[in-house]
Write a protein that holds these residues in place. Structure first.
Motif, mmCIF file in Angstrom:
data_model
loop_
_atom_site.group_PDB
_atom_site.id
_atom_site.type_symbol
_atom_site.label_atom_id
_atom_site.label_comp_id
_atom_site.label_asym_id
_atom_site.label_seq_id
_atom_site.Cartn_x
_atom_site.Cartn_y
_atom_site.Cartn_z
ATOM 1 N N VAL A 127 13.611 17.445 51.702
ATOM 2 C CA VAL A 127 13.319 16.392 52.676
ATOM 3 C C VAL A 127 14.157 16.565 53.934
ATOM 4 O O VAL A 127 15.373 16.800 53.865
ATOM 5 N N ASN A 160 5.757 13.040 66.036
ATOM 6 C CA ASN A 160 4.846 13.474 64.976
ATOM 7 C C ASN A 160 4.205 14.825 65.322
ATOM 8 O O ASN A 160 4.111 15.717 64.476
ATOM 9 N N LYS A 164 4.770 18.142 62.874
ATOM 10 C CA LYS A 164 3.682 18.583 61.997
ATOM 11 C C LYS A 164 3.414 20.086 62.086
ATOM 12 O O LYS A 164 2.745 20.637 61.227
ATOM 13 N N LYS A 172 5.327 18.937 56.375
ATOM 14 C CA LYS A 172 4.387 17.889 55.977
ATOM 15 C C LYS A 172 5.066 16.576 56.380
ATOM 16 O O LYS A 172 6.096 16.196 55.817
ATOM 17 N N LYS A 209 5.703 12.919 56.326
ATOM 18 C CA LYS A 209 5.445 11.803 55.423
ATOM 19 C C LYS A 209 5.398 10.484 56.188
ATOM 20 O O LYS A 209 4.602 9.613 55.879
ATOM 21 N N LYS A 210 6.282 10.347 57.183
ATOM 22 C CA LYS A 210 6.321 9.085 57.921
ATOM 23 C C LYS A 210 7.052 9.269 59.238
ATOM 24 O O LYS A 210 8.077 9.934 59.302
ATOM 25 N N CYS A 260 10.155 14.088 56.578
ATOM 26 C CA CYS A 260 9.264 15.244 56.416
ATOM 27 C C CYS A 260 9.602 15.978 55.133
ATOM 28 O O CYS A 260 10.728 15.920 54.660
ATOM 29 N N LYS A 261 8.615 16.694 54.628
ATOM 30 C CA LYS A 261 8.799 17.480 53.422
ATOM 31 C C LYS A 261 8.539 18.953 53.715
ATOM 32 O O LYS A 261 7.665 19.292 54.492
ATOM 33 N N GLU A 267 6.986 22.046 52.419
ATOM 34 C CA GLU A 267 6.032 22.457 51.373
ATOM 35 C C GLU A 267 5.707 23.924 51.454
ATOM 36 O O GLU A 267 5.932 24.600 52.395
#
Length: 190
Positions: free
Chosen positions: A96, A134, A138, A142, A144-145, A187-188, A190
Motif C-alpha cells: 500500500v 487520481n 493511476k 491501482k 483504491k481511494k 494505492c495498491k 498490483e
C-alpha cells in the motif's frame, strides 16, 4: 459531517507492517508511525534518516516494504514520474502507498485567489486537485481511494493567526469536504 484525518488513516495502514516513511526528517508523522508499525525506515534528502536519497532520480534501496507513506511530499518533488516509479519499485506486491498533499481546491486556495495572491508555500512546486492526483497515480498503481482530509498537527507553538487559519480551514472542510485543506490517496501495488 465527519472528515477523516490523515493520521487516522495512517494508523490503520501501518499496524504491524514494514513501513518506509518518505520525507521523514521533519514533520509530525515519524513518531506516530514508529509507535504503530512492525518495522520503520525513513528516507529523506537530508537530516537524521535511514536512507539519504533524492526522490527525483531513480534509485534502489535493495529492500521492499508493505507500506510506503509520503505525507505532504509530492508537492515538493520536481519529477513526479520518477518519484512514483521509485515508490512502486520498493513496495511488495499487494503493498500500500499512502500520500497526502495540499488540496488545490481548498478554502485556503480560494481565499488567496480571491485577493490575487498565492499561498505562502514557496517550496511547493505543484498543486493537485482530486482529479489530477487520481490521474497521475493511476498510471503507476491501482488507486483504491482519493479523497479529502484534515490534518491534526501540534498547533501549540504556532501564533494565534496561524491557529485561527488552521481551525477555520478544518471547520470549512468538515462542512464542505471539497474545500478541506488536504487530499489523500491510498494505492495498491498490483
Amino acid at each position: 459531517m465527519f472528515l477523516v484525518t490523515r493520521e487516522e488513516i495512517i494508523l490503520k495502514l501501518v499496524k504491524n507492517k514494514r513501513v518506509l516513511d518518505l520525507g521523514n526528517s521533519w514533520g509530525d508523522l515519524k513518531e506516530l508511525i514508529q509507535k504503530n508499525c512492525k518495522e520503520y525506515k525513513g528516507l529523506d534528502i537530508e537530516g537524521n534518516t535511514d536512507f539519504k536519497q533524492d526522490l527525483n532520480v531513480e534509485f534502489d534501496l535493495k529492500e521492499k516494504f508493505d507500506v510506503i507513506i509520503a505525507g505532504e511530499l509530492i508537492e515538493h518533488v520536481e519529477n513526479s514520474k520518477a518519484f512514483l516509479e521509485n515508490v512502486k519499485r520498493h513496495l511488495v506486491k499487494g503493498g500500500v502507498f499512502f500520500l497526502s498533499t495540499p488540496n488545490a481546491t481548498s478554502f485556503r486556495f480560494f481565499f488567496y485567489a480571491l485577493f490575487g495572491t498565492e499561498p505562502e508555500y514557496k517550496d511547493h512546486i505543484k498543486y493537485f486537485t482530486k482529479d489530477s492526483l487520481n490521474l497521475i497515480l493511476k498510471n503507476h498503481f491501482k488507486v483504491k481511494k482519493v479523497s479529502f482530509c484534515n490534518l491534526t498537527t501540534n498547533i501549540e507553538n504556532k501564533n494565534s493567526i496561524w491557529k485561527f487559519k488552521f481551525n477555520v480551514e478544518n471547520f470549512i472542510g468538515m462542512i464542505i469536504s471539497r474545500y478541506s485543506p488536504n487530499l489523500y490517496a491510498i494505492c495498491k501495488n498490483e
